[in-house]
Design an enzyme around this catalytic site. Structure first.
Site, PDB file in Angstrom:
ATOM      1  N   LYS A 294       0.873  -1.184   0.000  1.00  0.00           N
ATOM      2  CA  LYS A 294       0.000   0.000   0.000  1.00  0.00           C
ATOM      3  C   LYS A 294       0.898   1.219   0.000  1.00  0.00           C
ATOM      4  O   LYS A 294       1.949   1.193   0.666  1.00  0.00           O
ATOM      5  CB  LYS A 294      -0.910   0.032   1.231  1.00  0.00           C
ATOM      6  CG  LYS A 294      -1.895  -1.114   1.357  1.00  0.00           C
ATOM      7  CD  LYS A 294      -3.068  -0.988   0.391  1.00  0.00           C
ATOM      8  CE  LYS A 294      -3.875  -2.303   0.367  1.00  0.00           C
ATOM      9  NZ  LYS A 294      -4.994  -2.301  -0.563  1.00  0.00           N
TER      10      LYS A 294
ATOM     11  N   ASP B  17      -0.660  -5.134  -5.358  1.00  0.00           N
ATOM     12  CA  ASP B  17      -2.111  -4.969  -5.305  1.00  0.00           C
ATOM     13  C   ASP B  17      -2.721  -5.252  -6.683  1.00  0.00           C
ATOM     14  O   ASP B  17      -2.012  -5.353  -7.678  1.00  0.00           O
ATOM     15  CB  ASP B  17      -2.482  -3.585  -4.759  1.00  0.00           C
ATOM     16  CG  ASP B  17      -3.662  -3.692  -3.800  1.00  0.00           C
ATOM     17  OD1 ASP B  17      -4.509  -4.592  -4.002  1.00  0.00           O
ATOM     18  OD2 ASP B  17      -3.752  -2.899  -2.853  1.00  0.00           O
ATOM     19  N   GLU B  18      -4.052  -5.362  -6.709  1.00  0.00           N
ATOM     20  CA  GLU B  18      -4.711  -5.842  -7.925  1.00  0.00           C
ATOM     21  C   GLU B  18      -4.512  -4.932  -9.137  1.00  0.00           C
ATOM     22  O   GLU B  18      -4.600  -5.368 -10.275  1.00  0.00           O
ATOM     23  CB  GLU B  18      -6.210  -6.069  -7.669  1.00  0.00           C
ATOM     24  CG  GLU B  18      -7.062  -4.844  -7.351  1.00  0.00           C
ATOM     25  CD  GLU B  18      -6.950  -4.371  -5.899  1.00  0.00           C
ATOM     26  OE1 GLU B  18      -6.316  -5.079  -5.091  1.00  0.00           O
ATOM     27  OE2 GLU B  18      -7.485  -3.284  -5.590  1.00  0.00           O
TER      28      GLU B  18
ATOM     29  N   LYS C 299     -13.664  -5.841   5.709  1.00  0.00           N
ATOM     30  CA  LYS C 299     -14.421  -4.787   5.012  1.00  0.00           C
ATOM     31  C   LYS C 299     -15.213  -5.289   3.808  1.00  0.00           C
ATOM     32  O   LYS C 299     -16.034  -4.558   3.259  1.00  0.00           O
ATOM     33  CB  LYS C 299     -13.444  -3.685   4.558  1.00  0.00           C
ATOM     34  CG  LYS C 299     -12.601  -4.022   3.327  1.00  0.00           C
ATOM     35  CD  LYS C 299     -11.669  -2.884   2.899  1.00  0.00           C
ATOM     36  CE  LYS C 299     -10.970  -3.229   1.590  1.00  0.00           C
ATOM     37  NZ  LYS C 299      -9.884  -2.335   1.225  1.00  0.00           N
TER      38      LYS C 299
ATOM     39  N   LYS D 177       2.242  -9.240  -1.448  1.00  0.00           N
ATOM     40  CA  LYS D 177       1.716  -9.216  -2.812  1.00  0.00           C
ATOM     41  C   LYS D 177       1.555  -7.810  -3.359  1.00  0.00           C
ATOM     42  O   LYS D 177       1.265  -6.858  -2.633  1.00  0.00           O
ATOM     43  CB  LYS D 177       0.384  -9.948  -2.896  1.00  0.00           C
ATOM     44  CG  LYS D 177      -0.702  -9.382  -2.001  1.00  0.00           C
ATOM     45  CD  LYS D 177      -2.021 -10.098  -2.218  1.00  0.00           C
ATOM     46  CE  LYS D 177      -2.739  -9.628  -3.450  1.00  0.00           C
ATOM     47  NZ  LYS D 177      -3.381  -8.297  -3.296  1.00  0.00           N
TER      48      LYS D 177
ATOM     49  N   HIS E 227      -6.574 -13.299  -7.426  1.00  0.00           N
ATOM     50  CA  HIS E 227      -7.311 -12.157  -6.868  1.00  0.00           C
ATOM     51  C   HIS E 227      -8.644 -12.098  -7.593  1.00  0.00           C
ATOM     52  O   HIS E 227      -8.723 -12.413  -8.772  1.00  0.00           O
ATOM     53  CB  HIS E 227      -6.511 -10.867  -7.084  1.00  0.00           C
ATOM     54  CG  HIS E 227      -6.975  -9.733  -6.217  1.00  0.00           C
ATOM     55  ND1 HIS E 227      -8.187  -9.111  -6.399  1.00  0.00           N
ATOM     56  CD2 HIS E 227      -6.392  -9.117  -5.163  1.00  0.00           C
ATOM     57  CE1 HIS E 227      -8.328  -8.160  -5.475  1.00  0.00           C
ATOM     58  NE2 HIS E 227      -7.255  -8.151  -4.710  1.00  0.00           N
TER      59      HIS E 227
HETATM   60  C1  CAP Z   1      -7.044  -5.358   0.885  1.00  0.00           C
HETATM   61  C2  CAP Z   1      -6.981  -5.356  -0.611  1.00  0.00           C
HETATM   62  C3  CAP Z   1      -7.516  -6.628  -1.297  1.00  0.00           C
HETATM   63  C4  CAP Z   1      -8.956  -6.964  -0.987  1.00  0.00           C
HETATM   64  C5  CAP Z   1      -9.558  -7.974  -1.899  1.00  0.00           C
HETATM   65  C6  CAP Z   1      -7.734  -4.159  -1.173  1.00  0.00           C
HETATM   66  O1  CAP Z   1      -6.477  -4.204   1.414  1.00  0.00           O
HETATM   67  O2  CAP Z   1      -5.662  -5.229  -1.050  1.00  0.00           O
HETATM   68  O3  CAP Z   1      -7.397  -6.414  -2.668  1.00  0.00           O
HETATM   69  O4  CAP Z   1      -8.995  -7.491   0.277  1.00  0.00           O
HETATM   70  O5  CAP Z   1     -10.801  -8.342  -1.448  1.00  0.00           O
HETATM   71  O6  CAP Z   1      -7.255  -3.639  -2.181  1.00  0.00           O
HETATM   72  O7  CAP Z   1      -8.799  -3.825  -0.657  1.00  0.00           O
HETATM   73  P1  CAP Z   1      -6.701  -3.828   2.941  1.00  0.00           P
HETATM   74  P2  CAP Z   1     -11.303  -9.829  -1.416  1.00  0.00           P
HETATM   75  O8  CAP Z   1      -6.066  -4.906   3.766  1.00  0.00           O
HETATM   76  O9  CAP Z   1      -6.014  -2.501   3.100  1.00  0.00           O
HETATM   77  O10 CAP Z   1      -8.172  -3.721   3.154  1.00  0.00           O
HETATM   78  O11 CAP Z   1     -10.251 -10.622  -0.726  1.00  0.00           O
HETATM   79  O12 CAP Z   1     -12.580  -9.786  -0.665  1.00  0.00           O
HETATM   80  O13 CAP Z   1     -11.486 -10.229  -2.826  1.00  0.00           O
HETATM   81 MG    MG Z   2      -6.060  -5.110  -3.109  1.00  0.00          MG
END
Ligand code: CAP
Ligand code: MG
Length: 418
Positions: A149, A177-178, A305, A175, A265
């Site tokens: 992040k 991020d997406e 969340k 990892k 993801h």
């Molecule tokens: C979490 C996260 C993940 C989500 C994916 C985000 O960050 O990196 O991509 O958790 O959701 O971008 O929100 P935080 P899921 O830890 O800062 O919330 O696993 O439900 O598909």
């Molecule tokens: Mg993410």
């Protein structure tokens, strides 16, 4: 002819793919089911002269269960309708036109069951839970994961240094991020080279094995080149955004057989999984991910969340972890395909760890993004707090008690008001 409704039909679990639908319509549920069965197998809106009774008998979807009280109906599809090893083709059939029909007010593909023969065509995960644990040498606790992040914004050097800091302080897996792929300020190859260099140093220093997950999501040829680059540089894991990249991409990545761990993801899944009356369930997605060969998959946290009730997330995780014993015990199982490591991610911080493990068990990768980088003393302290929280949980010591002697955990609990 055109007899799709066969309530006396006993599904052939060796030769039928079985789909469970929920439906709503102005028509009766049986009439809706007939429309769904015909559109998803071999029929269309009118009788056609080109469909012989023989072909109909061989290939028509058979509705063998209708419950108008619950809105559930089940269809058995002969295996001959489906090309082996082709998930896009499967979805174009049973997850395709049916959702667009005007007769449908709501329609949800809730579950799917495959005969062994169909499953056997697929490679499944290369590593599975056992393989990933072995690679890391971590057997008796959840894995501690971290997401970089901000999602995007760091350059490759900052990215690598931050990863090293977080690895050094107790995280097992980090990892991308997406939405971090190959951006002008953080080039993919640069990132791979720098991260892996730092990772080696950290592994030497900590004597712990670490895994960095590089996001290779891109058009297929580019994605494969990136994955090959990770392999060539000595990396162990890549991530693909399975919904935005699509099943063809997921299968191509696995079928390239690079020996990498594939992290799935699911960004975007809620466009069709969230509505409980319409779309395709996350459970179905998880089935497909296991077939295609995803090694670790985001499935929800219950306490964080993102979307996902306890019942739903547990059901999905069980499916990924074991031979599946689902809605009908007569089904054949997944034997032969390795398990998938469930990932809990989204809104997690150290203070939620015990609750999370109580619900989901120890075979889970706990991913912290904001929950590490938002720690008031910074990411290194955040990583320590996360590892401490996992240690406390495994030792069955309440977090608040463990925090008395672990200051980073204490700061995290205070900050997030646990
Ligand atoms: C979490 C996260 C993940 C989500 C994916 C985000 O960050 O990196 O991509 O958790 O959701 O971008 O929100 P935080 P899921 O830890 O800062 O919330 O696993 O439900 O598909
Ligand atoms: Mg993410």
């Amino acid at each position: 002819m055109n007899n799709y409704l066969r309530l006396n039909y006993k599904p052939d679990y060796k030769n039928d793919i079985i789909a469970v639908f929920y439906g709503e319509s102005k028509l009766s549920l049986s009439e809706l089911a007939i429309k769904v069965a015909e559109e998803s197998s071999i029929g269309t809106w009118t009788k056609i002269t080109t469909l012989s009774p023989k072909t109909f008998e061989k290939l028509a979807g058979r509705i063998f269960y209708v419950n108008s009280k619950t809105g559930v109906f089940k269809i058995a599809y002969p295996l001959a309708l489906f090309e082996p090893k082709n998930i896009p083709q499967l979805l174009s059939s049973i997850g395709g036109n049916v959702f667009s029909m005007k007769a449908v007010e709501n329609l949800r593909l809730e579950d799917i069951e495959f005969p062994q023969k169909y499953i056997n065509g697929f490679p499944g995960p290369k590593w599975g839970i056992a393989g990933i644990r072995k690679m890391l040498g971590v057997y008796n606790r959840p894995l501690v994961g971290c997401i970089m992040k901000p999602k995007v914004g760091l350059n490759s050097e900052q990215n690598a240094k931050l990863a090293a800091e977080v690895f050094t302080n107790g995280v097992d897996i980090i990892k991308d991020d997406e939405n971090l792929t190959d951006l002008s300020f953080n080039r993919f190859e640069d990132r791979v080279i720098k991260v892996l260099k730092f990772k080696k140093q950290v592994e030497k220093q900590t004597k712990e094995k670490k895994v960095y997950v590089f996001n290779v999501t891109a058009p297929v040829e580019i994605m494969l080149k990136r994955a090959e680059f990770v392999k060539k540089m000595g990396g162990h894991c890549v991530m693909i955004d399975i919904v935005s990249a699509g099943w063809a991409a997921v299968q191509s990545l696995r079928n390239r057989n690079l020996g990498l761990i594939i992290h799935g993801h699911r960004a975007g899944h809620s466009t069709f999984t969230k509505n409980k009356k319409h779309g395709i369930s996350m459970l179905v997605l998880a089935n497909l991910a296991r077939l295609a060969g995803i090694d670790q998959l985001h499935t929800g946290t219950v306490v964080g969340k993102m979307e996902g009730s306890e019942k739903e997330v547990l059901g999905i995780n069980e499916l990924l972890k074991e031979d599946w014993e689902g809605f009908n015990k007569l089904r054949e199982n997944w034997s032969g395909l390795k398990s998938v490591f469930p990932i809990a991610s989204g809104g997690l911080h150290p203070g939620l760890t015990s609750k999370l493990v109580k619900i989901l068990g120890q075979d889970v990768i706990i991913n912290f993004g904001g929950g590490i980088h938002g720690h008031p003393q910074g990411s290194a302290a955040g990583a320590r707090a996360a590892r401490q929280a996992v240690e406390a949980t495994i030792k069955k010591i309440p977090l608040k008690v463990y925090a008395q002697k672990h200051q980073e955990l204490k700061q995290a609990l205070d900050y997030w008001k646990v």
